[in-house]
Design a protein around this motif. Structure first.
Motif, PDB file in Angstrom:
ATOM      1  N   SER A  18      -3.256   7.565 -10.533  1.00 19.65           N
ATOM      2  CA  SER A  18      -2.683   7.776  -9.204  1.00 19.65           C
ATOM      3  C   SER A  18      -1.305   8.410  -9.277  1.00 19.65           C
ATOM      4  O   SER A  18      -0.842   9.018  -8.317  1.00 19.65           O
ATOM      5  CB  SER A  18      -2.607   6.450  -8.438  1.00 19.65           C
ATOM      6  N   MET A  19      -0.642   8.270 -10.418  1.00 21.95           N
ATOM      7  CA  MET A  19       0.680   8.851 -10.589  1.00 21.95           C
ATOM      8  C   MET A  19       0.649  10.151 -11.380  1.00 21.95           C
ATOM      9  O   MET A  19       1.696  10.651 -11.804  1.00 21.95           O
ATOM     10  CB  MET A  19       1.605   7.839 -11.265  1.00 21.95           C
ATOM     11  N   ARG A  76       5.251   7.779 -15.776  1.00 24.57           N
ATOM     12  CA  ARG A  76       5.724   8.909 -16.554  1.00 24.57           C
ATOM     13  C   ARG A  76       5.293  10.239 -15.978  1.00 24.57           C
ATOM     14  O   ARG A  76       6.077  11.167 -15.846  1.00 24.57           O
ATOM     15  CB  ARG A  76       5.213   8.780 -17.993  1.00 24.57           C
ATOM     16  N   SER A  77       4.037  10.369 -15.605  1.00 22.20           N
ATOM     17  CA  SER A  77       3.516  11.662 -15.186  1.00 22.20           C
ATOM     18  C   SER A  77       4.122  12.110 -13.864  1.00 22.20           C
ATOM     19  O   SER A  77       4.539  13.254 -13.724  1.00 22.20           O
ATOM     20  CB  SER A  77       1.994  11.594 -15.072  1.00 22.20           C
ATOM     21  N   ILE A  78       4.148  11.214 -12.891  1.00 14.67           N
ATOM     22  CA  ILE A  78       4.705  11.601 -11.601  1.00 14.67           C
ATOM     23  C   ILE A  78       6.200  11.861 -11.727  1.00 14.67           C
ATOM     24  O   ILE A  78       6.752  12.746 -11.088  1.00 14.67           O
ATOM     25  CB  ILE A  78       4.425  10.506 -10.535  1.00 14.67           C
ATOM     26  N   ARG A  79       6.865  11.111 -12.619  1.00  9.69           N
ATOM     27  CA  ARG A  79       8.293  11.326 -12.823  1.00  9.69           C
ATOM     28  C   ARG A  79       8.541  12.677 -13.463  1.00  9.69           C
ATOM     29  O   ARG A  79       9.387  13.446 -13.019  1.00  9.69           O
ATOM     30  CB  ARG A  79       8.869  10.215 -13.703  1.00  9.69           C
ATOM     31  N   MET A 110       0.829  -1.204   0.000  1.00  9.57           N
ATOM     32  CA  MET A 110       0.000   0.000   0.000  1.00  9.57           C
ATOM     33  C   MET A 110       0.865   1.255   0.000  1.00  9.57           C
ATOM     34  O   MET A 110       0.545   2.236  -0.681  1.00  9.57           O
ATOM     35  CB  MET A 110      -0.932  -0.017   1.213  1.00  9.57           C
ATOM     36  N   VAL A 111       1.959   1.236   0.755  1.00 12.70           N
ATOM     37  CA  VAL A 111       2.893   2.366   0.725  1.00 12.70           C
ATOM     38  C   VAL A 111       3.431   2.554  -0.688  1.00 12.70           C
ATOM     39  O   VAL A 111       3.514   3.677  -1.207  1.00 12.70           O
ATOM     40  CB  VAL A 111       4.048   2.137   1.720  1.00 12.70           C
ATOM     41  N   ASP A 112       3.795   1.469  -1.320  1.00  9.75           N
ATOM     42  CA  ASP A 112       4.303   1.512  -2.688  1.00  9.75           C
ATOM     43  C   ASP A 112       3.277   2.105  -3.647  1.00  9.75           C
ATOM     44  O   ASP A 112       3.622   2.862  -4.559  1.00  9.75           O
ATOM     45  CB  ASP A 112       4.683   0.094  -3.130  1.00  9.75           C
ATOM     46  N   MET A 113       1.996   1.811  -3.428  1.00 11.28           N
ATOM     47  CA  MET A 113       0.946   2.235  -4.355  1.00 11.28           C
ATOM     48  C   MET A 113       0.518   3.681  -4.149  1.00 11.28           C
ATOM     49  O   MET A 113       0.299   4.406  -5.127  1.00 11.28           O
ATOM     50  CB  MET A 113      -0.272   1.305  -4.237  1.00 11.28           C
ATOM     51  N   ILE A 114       0.358   4.126  -2.899  1.00  4.89           N
ATOM     52  CA  ILE A 114      -0.266   5.438  -2.686  1.00  4.89           C
ATOM     53  C   ILE A 114       0.632   6.462  -2.007  1.00  4.89           C
ATOM     54  O   ILE A 114       0.249   7.625  -1.908  1.00  4.89           O
ATOM     55  CB  ILE A 114      -1.573   5.312  -1.880  1.00  4.89           C
ATOM     56  N   CYS A 115       1.822   6.053  -1.556  1.00  4.91           N
ATOM     57  CA  CYS A 115       2.713   6.995  -0.856  1.00  4.91           C
ATOM     58  C   CYS A 115       4.028   7.191  -1.587  1.00  4.91           C
ATOM     59  O   CYS A 115       4.505   8.309  -1.727  1.00  4.91           O
ATOM     60  CB  CYS A 115       2.993   6.524   0.568  1.00  4.91           C
ATOM     61  N   MET A 141      -3.817   9.434  -4.520  1.00  9.05           N
ATOM     62  CA  MET A 141      -2.674   9.858  -5.324  1.00  9.05           C
ATOM     63  C   MET A 141      -1.416   9.968  -4.492  1.00  9.05           C
ATOM     64  O   MET A 141      -1.440  10.432  -3.349  1.00  9.05           O
ATOM     65  CB  MET A 141      -2.977  11.187  -6.003  1.00  9.05           C
ATOM     66  N   MET A 142      -0.312   9.572  -5.095  1.00  7.98           N
ATOM     67  CA  MET A 142       0.976   9.630  -4.430  1.00  7.98           C
ATOM     68  C   MET A 142       1.348  11.063  -4.077  1.00  7.98           C
ATOM     69  O   MET A 142       1.872  11.329  -2.991  1.00  7.98           O
ATOM     70  CB  MET A 142       2.046   9.007  -5.338  1.00  7.98           C
ATOM     71  N   ILE A 143       1.061  11.995  -4.976  1.00  8.60           N
ATOM     72  CA  ILE A 143       1.428  13.386  -4.736  1.00  8.60           C
ATOM     73  C   ILE A 143       0.667  13.972  -3.549  1.00  8.60           C
ATOM     74  O   ILE A 143       1.098  14.925  -2.918  1.00  8.60           O
ATOM     75  CB  ILE A 143       1.169  14.227  -6.013  1.00  8.60           C
ATOM     76  N   ASN A 144      -0.486  13.368  -3.221  1.00 10.80           N
ATOM     77  CA  ASN A 144      -1.302  13.830  -2.090  1.00 10.80           C
ATOM     78  C   ASN A 144      -1.062  13.025  -0.820  1.00 10.80           C
ATOM     79  O   ASN A 144      -1.862  13.075   0.106  1.00 10.80           O
ATOM     80  CB  ASN A 144      -2.792  13.741  -2.440  1.00 10.80           C
ATOM     81  N   ARG A 145      -0.002  12.228  -0.803  1.00  5.10           N
ATOM     82  CA  ARG A 145       0.270  11.356   0.341  1.00  5.10           C
ATOM     83  C   ARG A 145      -0.866  10.363   0.594  1.00  5.10           C
ATOM     84  O   ARG A 145      -1.165  10.007   1.727  1.00  5.10           O
ATOM     85  CB  ARG A 145       0.526  12.189   1.602  1.00  5.10           C
ATOM     86  N   GLY A 146      -1.480   9.931  -0.494  1.00  2.00           N
ATOM     87  CA  GLY A 146      -2.528   8.916  -0.401  1.00  2.00           C
ATOM     88  C   GLY A 146      -3.943   9.458  -0.328  1.00  2.00           C
ATOM     89  O   GLY A 146      -4.895   8.683  -0.397  1.00  2.00           O
TER      90      GLY A 146
END
Length: 668
Positions: A374-375, A507-510, A247-252, A415-420
């Motif tokens: 999410s990314m 790609r997007s989050i990167r 879950m950390v890998d997916m949303i954080c 979303m990862m950018i939102n800390r989940g």
């Protein structure tokens, strides 16, 4: 008894011709094999048709009943229909077995399974792959029989079986022990079969083509050697750590160890210390662990490359991490996306009904869509995925519906950018504007209006067809839907840490993380917005600007690419995306970029106006109350850059405030 008759066949045939002894023989005997075969096939067909008609009628009645329960005019979503059909299929098979085998279905009659016998049914290449997974060496030269025996011996070592079972949940263990208690095997129900499939993958339960399940006696004997309360507690802790790390890998992406401890506390029902996490960490095979432990941080392996996690942390800023409950953790980690979320169910239903996908294909796409969104992927990125697979929209209405659904999906995606957190949850966390608080006066805007007014004629020769200087705004509730997200056995692809991330998913989050860089504006505007982001967002995100937006959009082609230049909260970008346009967004404030990315799902560039360096890229540039921040000495250069970035016959919209002076920031 009479005397034996030793006459030959020829003598009997001759006498039959003469009619002696009442014997009549057919000269050409009829072969009745075909008649018997036709009769058997006919009987089986009649039986099958009878059974199928009975259950087709039952399924139809069930579907109609479920449909009525959805409300008049509504249709059952794809997941509900799939679940209903799978239940019916399972019940049909069970009832057919009862009709053929009797009520007990001959359960308890052992088929005497053995681990080696099962392994011998695999190809040698498959056995070599199993051996590699078990880290067995010197296997290629072995015969298939010797290789199967070597794998069997390894699987039945107590320490190996114990280690492999550490990632099983309570329900899997319960069903496994039930299977052991049913001496000789049994026919599990649908939910039991789902849990047994995980043990089948470990080769500790054997499943047959008729769904019969049996635990080999040799497996049962080894399991009983280490099945203690201490083992079960260790297994339960390791199982939940494994899923919390996924879950950390997916949303954080990156999170303090304390976040993992808080997740584990919810799952285990007791406080978990950092030292407990370290102890349990050693139980996870490295190849299955999606994260690494670095000091006080748990970091996704995917973000270690080029220290990408540092840029993700910068984009995330400060704030609380979202802590999911156990059911939500399992829903994400076992399915790859939130299968129960009504927005994702609506999207899957649209793919099946609107795009004519079969349910299995839609199942495969849903985790990919979640991973991209999410990314930070935009709706245009999702549509590109579909286009590559040659899925097309039959009508413009379908396209608009799809974009609308994607917007709702985006707003309810962790979303990862939102800390989940989801964008909607982020919006709900914004502080309300204090009672009596008046809107902020923004700096240095009036001279820009004068310069633009003087230059309007010249600018029109640069393909600027419409420049609005006197934009009016009205305030009313933001029109975007703001529903709270709701919180299966499926034969669907499961996402595990070893499942490859779909191509392009990061790609997007990167690009967003790599795009962040230091800034140095000369007038303090960026610092002002970074420091007052919450107040600005609460003032502007719900402004209804639809009249002006509509005028702008009607001047653009349907396939237009729009630059939201100084996007602020992302309010306007979201509107343009909803209307089906491709949008790029940029802002000078890192906190504005973060907020706009959360609201829209776009990769928002952190960029000063003076850094725009594109050529003939955009059909429209939307600069709503943004370039008014520039001092008069820099406005001309930025307008020239905007015109260079614009395609021929493109459109620029920009707006300014009335007045004649450049003013400093003033909070009222």
């Amino acid at each position: 008894m009479g005397e034996p008759d030793y006459r030959t066949f020829a003598e009997l045939a001759e006498e039959s011709k003469e009619g002696k002894y009442g014997i009549t023989v057919a000269c050409r005997p009829e072969d009745r094999t075909e008649r018997r075969q036709v009769s058997a096939e006919s009987k089986m067909r009649t039986f099958a048709n009878t059974v199928m008609k009975e259950y087709v009628d039952a399924i139809t009645e069930k579907i109609m009943g479920e449909h009525k329960g959805t409300g008049e005019g509504e249709m059952m979503d794809a997941d509900a229909l799939q679940d209903l059909l799978e239940k019916a299929e399972w019940q049909i098979k069970r009832d057919i077995r009862e009709k053929m085998l009797g009520r007990d279905m001959r359960e308890g009659h052992s088929r005497h399974p053995g681990v080696k016998e099962f392994l011998m049914g695999e190809t040698k290449n498959t056995l070599l792959e199993m051996a590699a997974d078990l880290k067995l060496s010197r296997c290629k030269s072995l015969s298939k029989d010797s290789l199967a025996e070597k794998i069997r011996e390894e699987l039945l070592k107590p320490e190996v079986m114990q280690r492999r079972m550490l990632l099983l949940g309570d329900e899997e263990i319960q069903v496994f022990e039930k299977a052991m208690a049913r001496k000789g095997g049994f026919y599990p129900d649908r939910e039991e079969m789902e849990h047994l499939e995980k043990l089948y993958d470990l080769i500790y339960v054997l499943l047959y083509s008729d769904d019969y399940a049996e635990v080999p006696k040799e497996v049962e004997e080894v399991y009983c050697q280490f099945n203690t309360p201490a083992f079960q507690e260790k297994r339960r802790e390791t199982f939940w750590l494994y899923h919390c790390l996924q879950m950390v890998d997916m949303i954080c992406g990156s999170a303090p160890v304390s976040v993992v401890c808080r997740m584990l506390k919810k799952c285990l029902g007791r406080k978990v210390e950092r030292k407990n996490v370290e102890e349990l960490w050693a139980n996870l095979p490295e190849e299955l662990n999606p994260c690494v432990l670095r000091g006080e941080k748990v970091i996704s392996r995917e973000l270690l490359r080029d220290s990408l996690y540092l840029r993700v942390e910068e984009m995330q800023g400060k704030g609380e991490f979202y802590i999911p409950d156990p059911d939500e953790i399992l829903e994400y980690t076992e399915n790859g996306y939130p299968v129960s979320d009504p927005n994702y169910r609506r999207l899957k239903t649209f793919l099946v009904r609107g795009m004519n996908m079969d349910i299995e294909t839609a199942d495969e796409y849903m985790p990919v869509v979640w991973s991209h969104i999410s990314m930070g992927a935009a709706p245009a990125d999702i549509m590109e995925i579909l286009e590559r697979e040659e899925f097309v929209f039959s009508t413009e209405e379908d396209l608009r519906e799809f974009v609308s659904i994607l917007m709702d999906v985006n707003n309810h995606t962790r979303m990862m950018i939102n800390r989940g957190w989801t964008p909607m949850e982020m919006m709900e966390k914004l502080p309300p504007l204090p009672r009596g608080k008046r809107p902020t006066i923004v700096p240095m805007s009036s001279e820009a209006a004068r310069l633009l007014g003087e230059a309007t004629g010249e600018l029109k020769t640069w393909a600027l067809m419409w420049i609005s200087i006197r934009a009016r705004t009205r305030f009313r509730p933001y029109p975007c839907r703001m529903e709270s997200p709701a919180r299966s056995r499926r034969e669907r692809r499961r996402y595990t840490p070893t499942t490859p991330v779909p191509a392009g998913a990061g790609r997007s989050i990167r690009s967003a993380a790599e795009g962040s860089r230091g800034m140095g504006d000369t007038n303090g505007t960026v610092e002002y917005y970074d420091e007052n982001a919450d107040a600005f967002l609460s003032e502007t995100v719900s402004v209804d600007f639809s009249e002006t937006q509509g005028t702008f959009l009607r001047l653009l082609p349907r396939e237009a690419v729009i630059l939201d230049f100084g996007c602020g909260s992302g309010r306007d970008s979201l509107k343009f995306l909803r209307e089906g346009f491709k949008v790029e967004a940029a802002d000078g404030s890192v906190r504005m970029c973060r907020a706009a990315a959360a609201l829209t799902g776009l990769s928002v560039r952190r960029m000063l106006f003076q850094e725009l360096d594109e050529q003939e890229k955009y059909d429209g540039i939307w600069a709503c109350s943004s370039i008014l921040h520039l001092p008069r000495t820099e406005l001309g250069d930025v307008l020239a850059r905007m015109c260079t970035a614009l395609k021929r016959d493109g459109i620029i919209y920009t707006s300014f405030k009335y007045g004649t002076d450049e003013k400093p920031i003033l909070l009222l």
